[in-house]
Design a protein around this motif. Structure first.
Motif, PDB file in Angstrom:
ATOM      1  N   ASP A  68      58.754 -43.202  13.600  1.00  0.00           N
ATOM      2  CA  ASP A  68      59.704 -43.943  12.827  1.00  0.00           C
ATOM      3  C   ASP A  68      60.976 -43.471  12.268  1.00  0.00           C
ATOM      4  N   ARG A  74      64.986 -50.444   8.412  1.00  0.00           N
ATOM      5  CA  ARG A  74      64.535 -50.241   6.972  1.00  0.00           C
ATOM      6  C   ARG A  74      63.224 -49.956   6.710  1.00  0.00           C
ATOM      7  N   TRP A  75      62.883 -49.200   5.901  1.00  0.00           N
ATOM      8  CA  TRP A  75      61.351 -48.996   5.707  1.00  0.00           C
ATOM      9  C   TRP A  75      60.763 -50.105   4.784  1.00  0.00           C
ATOM     10  N   ARG A 141      56.172 -48.816   7.647  1.00  0.00           N
ATOM     11  CA  ARG A 141      56.784 -48.877   8.999  1.00  0.00           C
ATOM     12  C   ARG A 141      58.395 -48.981   8.705  1.00  0.00           C
ATOM     13  N   LYS A 142      59.202 -48.652   9.911  1.00  0.00           N
ATOM     14  CA  LYS A 142      60.577 -48.961  10.062  1.00  0.00           C
ATOM     15  C   LYS A 142      60.704 -50.231  10.620  1.00  0.00           C
TER      16      LYS A 142
END
Length: 145
Positions: A68, A74-75, A141-142
């Motif tokens: 990732d 974006r996270w 997660r991204k």
């Protein structure tokens, strides 16, 4: 092609690292058990037996987390997954740790673990702790956007 080679390299390095860490952890656990039998204090050993599977579960989620880092986006934290899966798993795992306090802080924890000190309790605790560790890291997660 380049992405799949990088992914394969990450998985191969991770496999070697994970195997080494799990082996070292198992050896350390055996050493703690032997020491606990000599000094008649099992608290450190039982704490390790409960917390090490959480770390192992987190270790299983590391490859996707590393991949990732190279993705765009974006996270985000998947709170729904964390609450629905993580909270019950943390509850069952915490039931195995409450013996350190000497109090029954989590009601019905013996119902889920089969009672402290049994093989069923150790297996249930290990499975839940490993799953909890995996859920903790896999919720981060991204996402594109």
């Amino acid at each position: 092609m380049k992405s799949s080679v990088r992914q394969a390299a990450i998985y191969a390095v991770f496999l070697l690292l994970a195997a080494s860490l799990l082996y070292s952890g198992a050896r350390f656990g055996a050493q703690l058990e032997k020491e606990a039998e000599e000094i008649y204090d099992m608290r450190t050993f039982w704490a390790f037996q409960t917390l090490f599977p959480i770390a192992a579960g987190m270790l299983f989620a590391v490859p996707e987390l590393i991949l990732d880092f190279w993705r765009e986006g974006r996270w985000r934290i998947n709170w729904l997954k964390l609450l629905i899966f993580g909270l019950p798993l943390a509850y069952v795992t915490g039931g195995s740790l409450q013996f350190l306090t000497g109090a029954n802080l989590l009601p019905f924890s013996d119902f889920f673990t089969g009672g402290f000190g049994t093989l069923q309790s150790l297996m249930m605790s290990t499975i839940c702790a490993t799953a909890f560790g995996y859920i903790l890291l896999s919720c981060v997660r991204k996402q594109p956007g």
